[in-house]
Design a protein around this motif. Sequence first.
Motif, mmCIF file in Angstrom:
data_model
loop_
_atom_site.group_PDB
_atom_site.id
_atom_site.type_symbol
_atom_site.label_atom_id
_atom_site.label_comp_id
_atom_site.label_asym_id
_atom_site.label_seq_id
_atom_site.Cartn_x
_atom_site.Cartn_y
_atom_site.Cartn_z
ATOM 1 N N ALA A 162 -67.273 -24.283 13.877
ATOM 2 C CA ALA A 162 -66.864 -23.355 12.814
ATOM 3 C C ALA A 162 -67.821 -22.167 12.744
ATOM 4 C CB ALA A 162 -66.825 -24.089 11.468
ATOM 5 N N THR A 163 -69.106 -22.438 12.902
ATOM 6 C CA THR A 163 -70.106 -21.368 12.881
ATOM 7 C C THR A 163 -69.956 -20.456 14.089
ATOM 8 O OG1 THR A 163 -71.651 -22.848 11.721
ATOM 9 C CG2 THR A 163 -72.587 -20.878 12.737
ATOM 10 N N LEU A 164 -69.653 -21.056 15.230
ATOM 11 C CA LEU A 164 -69.464 -20.253 16.448
ATOM 12 C C LEU A 164 -68.261 -19.330 16.298
ATOM 13 C CD1 LEU A 164 -70.111 -22.896 19.286
ATOM 14 C CD2 LEU A 164 -71.737 -21.350 18.178
ATOM 15 N N TRP A 165 -67.165 -19.856 15.784
ATOM 16 C CA TRP A 165 -65.962 -19.028 15.610
ATOM 17 C C TRP A 165 -66.200 -17.912 14.588
ATOM 18 C CZ3 TRP A 165 -62.413 -18.709 19.013
ATOM 19 C CH2 TRP A 165 -62.048 -19.802 19.795
ATOM 20 N N LYS A 166 -66.979 -18.197 13.577
ATOM 21 C CA LYS A 166 -67.297 -17.172 12.574
ATOM 22 C C LYS A 166 -68.096 -16.030 13.209
ATOM 23 C CE LYS A 166 -69.421 -16.542 8.015
ATOM 24 N NZ LYS A 166 -70.160 -17.220 6.910
ATOM 25 N N ALA A 167 -69.051 -16.388 14.076
ATOM 26 C CA ALA A 167 -69.844 -15.365 14.763
ATOM 27 C C ALA A 167 -68.964 -14.552 15.702
ATOM 28 C CB ALA A 167 -70.988 -16.025 15.526
ATOM 29 N N LEU A 168 -68.053 -15.218 16.406
ATOM 30 C CA LEU A 168 -67.140 -14.502 17.315
ATOM 31 C C LEU A 168 -66.237 -13.565 16.539
ATOM 32 C CD1 LEU A 168 -66.177 -17.460 19.695
ATOM 33 C CD2 LEU A 168 -67.531 -15.448 20.309
ATOM 34 N N ALA A 169 -65.815 -13.989 15.356
ATOM 35 C CA ALA A 169 -64.974 -13.126 14.532
ATOM 36 C C ALA A 169 -65.748 -11.886 14.081
ATOM 37 C CB ALA A 169 -64.463 -13.912 13.320
#
Length: 624
Positions: free
Chosen positions: A486-493
Amino acid sequence: MREKTRTQKPGREDTGTSNFNARGEYGGRGPGRINPADKKQIKLHPVNPKRIAALFAPHKATIAVVVLLISASSLIGLAQPFLVRGIIDEALPHKDLRLLGLLAGAMIAVAAATAVIGVVQTWMTTGMGQKIMHTLRTRLFTHLQKQSLAFFTRTRSGEVQSRLNNDISGMQSVITSTATGIASNVTTAVATAAAMIVLSPQLSLLSLFVIPPAVWFSRRVALLRRDITSTMQAELATMNTYVEEGLSISGVRLAKTLGTTGRDAARYTESSERLIGLELRSQLAGRWRMATMSIIFSAIPALIYFAGGLPGTTLSIGTIVAFTALQSTIFRPIMGLLNLGVQWVSAMALFSRIFEYLDLEPEIKAPARPVALDPETVRGEVRFENVHFAYDGGPDVLRGINLSLPAGSGTAVVGPTGSGKSTLGALLPRLHDATGGRVTIDGVDVRDIAPDVLARIVGVVSQESYLAHASIRENLLLAAPDADDATLWKALASAQIADLVAGLPDGLDTLVGARGHRFSGGEQQRLAIARTILRNPRVLVLDEATSALDNTTEAAVQLALDHLAVGRTTLTIAHRLTTVEDADQLAVLAGGELVEVGTPSNLRSAGGAYAALIAAGEELELAS
């Protein structure tokens, strides 16, 4: 256009030479001949024997046991000729089955004992060698990590890899072969000579006339072949270079765009053809000497048999057979001892190359007593206080820079090529150290902050983003090893690349390829930005992060950078006006000096250096 990189030269420049051949084997120019490169290396960087002894000190017990095993194996092995003599002279003529069984069983026992000892010896020496190599590998890798960018700029990457991998791997041969070979050869040669004298002093005297020419011919053939082999190794190294240049990703791209594929194939073919001739010469070299040696080796037992049959000779058949076996056994250890000098110099050259790198003083040193600074509570106020910088004692690239970056603000630095913009940005994360003045974060000199803490406080996004040859997930986790998906996807967003990654068949597990070549330049940049977001630095250096991108891609990346910069102290090294108009303050460099500071609108209307840049229509270029 990037400024030409300046390098420091605190010592001699690395020549990139290595004693490893193209097959990855370490060696000089052959038995009995010392490699001049080895002698030169030792002269340039002498080896203190105490340093070598220190490496072996933790393994004293192992060394003692190995020496005992080698000696025992050599002595036990010498029983075989005497057992053969007993079988031939006693057991067989007298049909003594009991004695025959005992002697035959003893021969099997001797063979088994030497085999077991050999396995144990190999296990112990290999384990010791691997532990020493592990110590050297990790120590050297860790030490090289402390070196400055200047060291890696002036040193070929292949040379660093050669010392870290090939040279240290060559230590296995030194530890397991050279060191144990000395003990084995000395023990075997002395014991065999003693056994020969015990069997027959007369035949031993005959050996004095037979062994020297055999040894001489063997050495001559080995030298001749190794000279040709050296040329072959150089040619193989050339071929490896052609493969690296022509078949790597960058090499293939260059060849296809320049239309040089035909030339590359032609020079590879020519090199391969040269190897044909060299291989033929190597195989045919010294054939007449080899033929002479074959005659000599055939003559040795013939002479022994002839001497045994002379009138008045009291030697038994068993003694003659046993002596012949010992005669052939003594040849190998003598050759090994004759090559001891070459092996020693080669070993010292290996140690010299490794210790030379271990003795390099880091140009940027970690503080002995770092100031305690919590990255989570840092405000991010940055100051350049009368900063000067020069490369390798040359003229100042930066002169008397005084600049304040308030916490949470955005500062853009502009100026013509060569004005020192990127050099200024490199001082903040300590890629270089100021030669005068100081750079502070919250009043603390960056030179007084522990490197790992400084890396958490200061994040850098440059034009040349680097992605490891791994998955997207693994590249992101480099910044935050404990981050969940979830944290990785937030950073990618936040980096404006989540939709692209989500559309990939393997998503986060997509392999980025060598240096990220599976993605476009803009996509690589946004992945690097996502990684920096995960790092969550309080201070951010954006070094021409969009300079190599087209306008459309730049807009996407710039949006990601804007998200990244929110709430952080940001130093932007800029070349396009679109990247500086929203800055809280603008600093203009010219000739290494700070000539203007203010808001973009104020500097435009002031009619100074910034206004002149705009009026001239000059695109601000990337500087190192």
